[in-house]
Design a protein around this motif. Structure first.
Motif, short mmCIF file in Angstrom:
data_model
loop_
_atom_site.label_atom_id
_atom_site.label_comp_id
_atom_site.label_asym_id
_atom_site.label_seq_id
_atom_site.Cartn_x
_atom_site.Cartn_y
_atom_site.Cartn_z
N VAL A 1 -0.81 5.03 6.27
CA VAL A 1 0.52 4.53 5.89
C VAL A 1 0.63 3.10 6.38
CG1 VAL A 1 3.01 4.76 6.36
CG2 VAL A 1 1.63 6.80 5.90
N GLN A 2 0.84 2.17 5.43
CA GLN A 2 0.86 0.75 5.83
C GLN A 2 2.25 0.26 6.22
OE1 GLN A 2 -1.26 1.48 3.05
NE2 GLN A 2 -3.02 1.20 4.38
N GLY B 1 0.83 -1.22 0.00
CA GLY B 1 0.00 0.00 0.00
C GLY B 1 0.85 1.25 0.00
N VAL B 2 0.55 2.16 0.93
CA VAL B 2 1.29 3.43 1.01
C VAL B 2 2.49 3.24 1.94
CG1 VAL B 2 1.16 5.84 1.77
CG2 VAL B 2 -0.81 4.77 0.60
N CYS B 3 3.67 3.57 1.43
CA CYS B 3 4.91 3.35 2.21
C CYS B 3 5.55 4.70 2.55
CB CYS B 3 5.92 2.54 1.42
SG CYS B 3 5.31 0.97 0.83
N ALA B 4 5.99 4.85 3.79
CA ALA B 4 6.77 6.03 4.19
C ALA B 4 8.24 5.64 4.19
CB ALA B 4 6.34 6.49 5.58
N LEU B 5 9.04 6.38 3.45
CA LEU B 5 10.48 6.11 3.39
C LEU B 5 11.20 7.24 4.11
CD1 LEU B 5 10.66 5.25 -0.44
CD2 LEU B 5 9.89 3.79 1.44
N ILE B 6 11.82 6.93 5.22
CA ILE B 6 12.48 7.96 6.05
C ILE B 6 13.98 7.68 6.01
CG2 ILE B 6 12.61 9.01 8.34
CD1 ILE B 6 9.75 8.07 8.83
#
Ligand code: NAD
Length: 496
Positions: free
Chosen positions: A221-222, A143-148
């Protein structure tokens, strides 16, 4: 007037909701202002996540080979702009051009490696236990990924996360480190030019506590993919745990190189110098401990000091410079604190240990290459990540002791042994507790088609790169097709 940069949301460059900005300055010369970047807030995160969520519905249905073609074009454009990107990176984070070119090359390698995966993403087919039934497993996007991401590999690390996320059919929000927002802008421009559709990749600048934490806690955010310090990694893991959110963590290291008495000492010293002082010691895989057999310790130390003394420090944009600055003043103060700690603990400072501000270096965050010897394995300088050009030499008297010392920290990212004895090499490969082990090579450096990550406090069991990265960015689905035309019950009807 300083250039003002923007976020990138749903295919458009857009100002943050609040007008606040932060400065990005060259760490080799504080007078060089690169630009102003938005200090974004939770509202900007909401907008980026909404765009990524909306676009996920269509992007997940684009055939993976087509997604791969777009990533391939990104690779070609990264290659075309390699030199310009390397210069942007060096200017904002300081490492020398040779290394930032390598950083961009890692992104290119990653693009071509992942693009091919578009025609694989293999699942399995397997016999079913019942007649007229078909069984298989397939990968589906998360799904929606947060890349930090951190600042020390400002292009390579985002590509390591972003390309695998995209090939699996996810959409993303990239939150780059505050020290390297310019490289992220350049990367987004290239993704755009290559034809990544609007909303698939979104960029939100700003602080970790504001933007990073808002992404981690966002209900849409998955998945959170994080590379950075162990302290922040712990916070993120806790927040994701509370929300049962998928999270992969690539954290710190306290990497060691072993030099046995039978090693090729020239090679070992060359490796230790590169490992300890490359990127000014600011690599997660940097060599910060040198575990040397007593029989060769004096010789190795002399050779190292002689070479370290000659390292040319300065602005990484100058091709003749070998070591650039630290990233910022906080980092320099931290290194200074550890120099004091080392001295107080009784280690002997044999070279460096001070700020380097001679001549043209007066306006940057430079630090001398530093070596301590007479270091005991349990001293803080041998246990804690310093993230600067500081090497601790620890003497040992046997192979078993070398392994024990190497394993005696809470981290387990990279490791190395220099020896001519094949038996020792294989025992080291078996017994070292680390995600990466080098034989007769330094602790730093990684190839994109092998798993990358560490054990113990270096992570939470995932591996980026290699074939393993797709397990981070996809879910497994098992599919059964029953074409018997009747109700068949697994385990019940299959019993004789
Ligand atoms: P950091 O943890 O300070 O920051 C990393 C990122 O996290 C930044 O984008 C930052 O803004 C964000 N962040 C900070 N606080 C946050 C919060 N509360 N919630 C969400 N996000 C937050 O690390 P750094 O100083 O940028 O990087 C250096 C560290 O990264 C070192 O410890 C190094 O070992 C590690 N590192 C690890 C690897 C690896 O693959 N294992 C690679 C490179 C760097």
């Amino acid at each position: 007037m300083a250039e003002q940069f923007k976020n990138f949301i749903d295919g458009r460059w857009s100002a943050a909701q609040a007008a606040k900005t932060f400065e990005n300055r060259n760490p080799a010369n504080r007078n060089d202002l690169i630009g102003l970047f938005p200090s974004s807030s939770g509202e900007d995160v909401d907008a980026a996540v909404a765009a990524a969520k909306k676009t996920f519905a269509s992007w997940r249905l684009v055939p993976a080979p087509k997604r791969g073609e777009i990533i391939f074009r990104v690779g070609e454009l990264l290659r075309k702009h390699k030199e310009a990107l390397a210069r942007v990176e060096t200017r904002e984070m300081g490492k020398v051009l040779k290394e930032t070119r390598g950083d961009v090359q890692e992104g290119i390698d990653c693009a071509f490696y992942v693009a091919g995966e578009g025609r694989r993403l293999f699942g399995e087919t397997t016999p079913a236990e019942l007649p007229n039934k078909f069984a298989m497993s397939v990968r589906t996007p998360v799904g929606v990924c947060a890349l930090i991401t951190p600042w020390n590999f400002p292009l390579a690390i985002p590509t390591w996360k972003l390309f695998p996320a995209l090939i699996c059919g996810n959409t993303v929000i990239l939150k780059p480190a505050e020290d390297t927002p310019h490289t992220a802008v350049k990367f987004i421009e290239i993704l755009n030019e290559a034809g990544v559709p609007p909303g698939v990749v979104n960029l939100v600048h700003g602080g970790g506590e504001e933007v990073g934490a808002a992404l981690v806690r966002h209900r849409d955010v998955q998945l959170v993919s994080f590379t950075g310090s162990a302290a922040v990694g712990r916070e993120i893991a806790a927040a994701c745990g509370e929300n049962l959110k998928r999270v992969s963590l690539e954290l710190g290291g306290k990497n060691a190189q072993i030099v046995m008495e039978d090693a090729d000492l020239d090679l070992a010293v060359e490796g230790a110098l590169w490992g300890a002082f490359g990127t000014t010691g600011q690599r997660c895989t940097a060599t910060s401990r040198l575990i040397v057999h007593r029989d060769v310790a004096k010789k190795v130390t002399e050779m190292l000091v002689d070479r370290a003394r000659k390292i040319k420090i300065g602005d990484g944009l100058d091709e003749s410079v070998e070591m650039g600055p630290l990233i910022n003043d906080t980092a320099r103060q931290k290194v200074l604190r550890y120099i004091d700690i080392g001295k107080q603990e009784g280690a002997r400072l044999i070279i460096g240990g001070a700020i380097h501000d001679a001549g043209a270096c007066a306006n940057g965050y430079f630090f001398q290459p530093t070596i301590f010897d007479q270091v005991k394995p349990d001293m803080r300088i041998a246990q804690e990540e310093i993230f600067g050009p500081v090497l601790s030499i620890i003497e040992i008297t046997s192979f078993d002791q070398a392994i024990e010392v190497l394993n005696g920290t809470r981290y387990g990212l990279s490791s190395s042994i220099y020896t001519a004895d094949v038996g020792r090499a294989f025992r080291a490969m078996r017994d070292i507790e680390a995600g990466i082990t080098y034989v007769n090579g330094p602790t730093i450096g990684a190839e994109v088609h092998l798993p990358f990550g560490g054990v113990k406090d270096t992570g939470n069991g995932h591996r980026e790169a290699g074939t393993t990265v797709y397990d981070i960015f996809s879910e497994w689905k098992s599919i059964y097709v029953d074409y018997s035309g009747k109700l068949q019950k697994a385990q019940i009807d299959s019993v004789e």
